[in-house]
Design a protein around this motif. Structure first.
Motif, PDB file in Angstrom:
ATOM      1  N   VAL A  51       3.458   1.253  11.221  1.00 52.82           N
ATOM      2  CA  VAL A  51       3.083   0.292  10.171  1.00 52.82           C
ATOM      3  C   VAL A  51       3.873   0.516   8.886  1.00 52.82           C
ATOM      4  O   VAL A  51       4.163  -0.429   8.158  1.00 52.82           O
ATOM      5  N   LYS A  52       4.248   1.755   8.608  1.00 56.86           N
ATOM      6  CA  LYS A  52       5.033   2.007   7.394  1.00 56.86           C
ATOM      7  C   LYS A  52       6.511   1.646   7.584  1.00 56.86           C
ATOM      8  O   LYS A  52       7.231   1.450   6.615  1.00 56.86           O
ATOM      9  N   GLY A  53       6.957   1.612   8.857  1.00 54.15           N
ATOM     10  CA  GLY A  53       8.388   1.491   9.103  1.00 54.15           C
ATOM     11  C   GLY A  53       9.063   2.797   8.715  1.00 54.15           C
ATOM     12  O   GLY A  53      10.170   2.816   8.189  1.00 54.15           O
ATOM     13  N   ARG A  54       8.349   3.910   8.962  1.00 53.66           N
ATOM     14  CA  ARG A  54       8.856   5.233   8.555  1.00 53.66           C
ATOM     15  C   ARG A  54       9.720   5.815   9.665  1.00 53.66           C
ATOM     16  O   ARG A  54       9.321   5.813  10.833  1.00 53.66           O
ATOM     17  N   PRO A  55      10.914   6.321   9.327  1.00 48.88           N
ATOM     18  CA  PRO A  55      11.754   6.936  10.360  1.00 48.88           C
ATOM     19  C   PRO A  55      11.035   8.127  11.006  1.00 48.88           C
ATOM     20  O   PRO A  55      10.339   8.877  10.323  1.00 48.88           O
ATOM     21  N   PRO A 137       0.732  10.117   4.677  1.00 45.76           N
ATOM     22  CA  PRO A 137       1.867   9.823   3.804  1.00 45.76           C
ATOM     23  C   PRO A 137       1.431   8.781   2.776  1.00 45.76           C
ATOM     24  O   PRO A 137       0.326   8.234   2.889  1.00 45.76           O
ATOM     25  N   SER A 138       2.253   8.517   1.798  1.00 42.26           N
ATOM     26  CA  SER A 138       1.890   7.514   0.803  1.00 42.26           C
ATOM     27  C   SER A 138       1.676   6.162   1.496  1.00 42.26           C
ATOM     28  O   SER A 138       2.393   5.811   2.437  1.00 42.26           O
ATOM     29  N   ALA A 139       0.668   5.408   1.009  1.00 45.82           N
ATOM     30  CA  ALA A 139       0.237   4.185   1.704  1.00 45.82           C
ATOM     31  C   ALA A 139       1.056   2.970   1.257  1.00 45.82           C
ATOM     32  O   ALA A 139       0.516   1.967   0.804  1.00 45.82           O
ATOM     33  N   ASN A 140       2.376   3.093   1.400  1.00 44.71           N
ATOM     34  CA  ASN A 140       3.279   1.989   1.090  1.00 44.71           C
ATOM     35  C   ASN A 140       4.210   1.773   2.270  1.00 44.71           C
ATOM     36  O   ASN A 140       4.376   2.676   3.099  1.00 44.71           O
ATOM     37  N   LYS A 141       4.807   0.579   2.349  1.00 42.34           N
ATOM     38  CA  LYS A 141       5.867   0.376   3.341  1.00 42.34           C
ATOM     39  C   LYS A 141       7.034   1.274   2.949  1.00 42.34           C
ATOM     40  O   LYS A 141       7.303   1.461   1.749  1.00 42.34           O
ATOM     41  N   SER A 229      15.952   6.911   0.723  1.00 39.03           N
ATOM     42  CA  SER A 229      15.722   6.348  -0.605  1.00 39.03           C
ATOM     43  C   SER A 229      14.248   5.996  -0.695  1.00 39.03           C
ATOM     44  O   SER A 229      13.657   5.463   0.229  1.00 39.03           O
ATOM     45  N   HIS A 230      13.655   6.326  -1.821  1.00 39.32           N
ATOM     46  CA  HIS A 230      12.227   6.123  -1.998  1.00 39.32           C
ATOM     47  C   HIS A 230      12.012   5.336  -3.262  1.00 39.32           C
ATOM     48  O   HIS A 230      12.928   5.157  -4.049  1.00 39.32           O
ATOM     49  N   TYR A 231      10.788   5.006  -3.534  1.00 40.33           N
ATOM     50  CA  TYR A 231      10.330   4.719  -4.883  1.00 40.33           C
ATOM     51  C   TYR A 231      11.045   3.557  -5.550  1.00 40.33           C
ATOM     52  O   TYR A 231      11.092   3.478  -6.758  1.00 40.33           O
TER      53      TYR A 231
HETATM   54 MG    MG Z   1       6.107   8.381   0.626  1.00 36.41          MG
END
Ligand code: MG
Ligand code: AMP
Length: 341
Positions: A51-55, A137-141, A229-231
């Motif tokens: 859901v996050k699209g996290r690697p 993890p942080s609750a963002n995409k 890249s974050h944030y």
């Molecule tokens: Mg995060």
């Protein structure tokens, strides 16, 4: 926290049931909102990445509410870790331990180590009491600024993820990540808890990770997540200097700040440099508030169609900012946002 009452255990029960069934729930912590999943449920953990699209090579932090719970995940608890936990937990310090056999590979991204933290938030601690350890993890995409309000989570995920609303997060920046499997311990991600505070309370000086150096190294990155890249908001983030900075994409002189840009300053001199008639926020040395509100401004800037966000550069000698201030963490997050394009 922040005037909003922690939810009673009774109100948390339905959310805990969801989590125990393998569903995801977003919850408040003192740093940012976390996207929680049961740490022992492989499908739930896989859902987080989906859901996050996290690697998949970006490992997750296990959230606990007791030292006993740490023992479920860490092979050993070295004396140094005990001292750090005693001084800084619950709080914004994530510790990297040697992992115990049986910890899900998806959590550690196949590493031999596992990241663990105890959040300083009554709702988070009560929830973990009901569910057992949660990865969060942080609750963002992935790639979006971390959420510091419940509405930020909904902005990224709509109504598909239930959110426990705890108001605005008190700190607003992600935890310090400290690797204690190496000697001296190594700060992999700067956060509210600085090297100076660790030195002061625990008597050893942690090394600070030089990201730019490790990016060029052939060895695997020590904290895999830091290479992403974050944030970053959609608006272009850049540093503002007193002098003309020429044609650089991530730094400009105050006088060449874009007319439609959001301007953030933190010193009296910076505030003087920006004249009325444009959207500006002055923090006047209140770095805690600046940290708390930074990601909210990133999101607001996009809503208000600002094309850029100019942020006053920090003095080279940030020692002049008292210890306990999150200047190092602010510089790290803003530089990352500015380096994105
Ligand atoms: Mg995060
Ligand atoms: P997030 O949950 O999005 O704030 O990111 C968690 C951070 O912790 C990322 O930068 C990860 O790379 C880092 N992390 C998690 N587990 C480990 C580990 N075992 N070793 C090193 N860094 C880790």
């Amino acid at each position: 926290m922040n005037g909003s009452e922690p939810l009673s255990q009774l109100k948390l029960i339905p959310y805990a049931e969801f989590l125990k069934q393998g569903r995801l729930v977003a919850f408040p912590t003192e740093t940012v909102y976390g996207l929680g999943a049961s740490a022992w449920n492989p499908e739930a953990v896989a859902q987080i990445f989906a859901v996050k699209g996290r690697p998949n090579d970006n490992p997750l932090i296990v959230h606990v509410n007791s030292i006993d719970m740490v023992k479920e995940f860490a092979e050993t608890i070295p004396p140094r870790a005990r001292l750090l936990m005693q001084k800084f937990w619950p709080g914004p310090l994530t510790l990297i331990f040697k992992k115990k056999a049986g910890v899900l590979d998806a959590i550690t991204a196949g590493l031999e180590t596992v990241a663990i933290r105890m959040p300083d938030h009554p709702t988070a601690l009560s929830l973990i009491e009901l569910t057992g350890a949660l990865v969060a993890p942080s609750a963002n995409k992935s790639g979006r600024p971390s959420p510091t309000k419940a509405s930020h989570v909904t902005e990224d995920f709509g109504s598909s993820i239930p959110v426990i609303d705890g108001g605005e997060c008190q700190l607003g920046l992600e935890s310090t990540v400290l690797d204690i499997t190496v000697n001296p311990p190594l700060i992999l991600r700067p956060g509210y808890i600085s090297a100076a505070q660790i030195h002061h309370h625990c008597g050893f000086i942690p090394q600070e990770h030089n990201e730019s150096k490790s990016e060029n190294a052939t060895e695997a990155p020590k904290s895999p997540g830091m290479k992403y890249s974050h944030y970053a908001p959609k608006a272009r983030v850049y540093w503002l200097y007193d002098v003309d900075m020429g044609d650089s994409s991530d730094r400009r002189g105050f006088f060449s700040a874009g007319k439609n840009d959001l301007i953030i300053t933190h010193t009296p001199k910076g505030a003087e440099n920006i004249k009325a008639g444009r959207k500006r926020i002055h923090y006047h040395g209140d770095y805690a508030r600046m940290a708390r509100e930074l990601y909210d401004w990133f999101r607001k800037a996009d809503h208000d169609n600002h094309t850029g966000i100019g942020i006053e550069a920090f003095p080279k000698d940030i020692e002049s900012i008292s210890s306990g201030e999150p200047a190092g963490a602010l510089i790290n997050r803003i530089s990352k946002a500015a380096g994105v394009r």
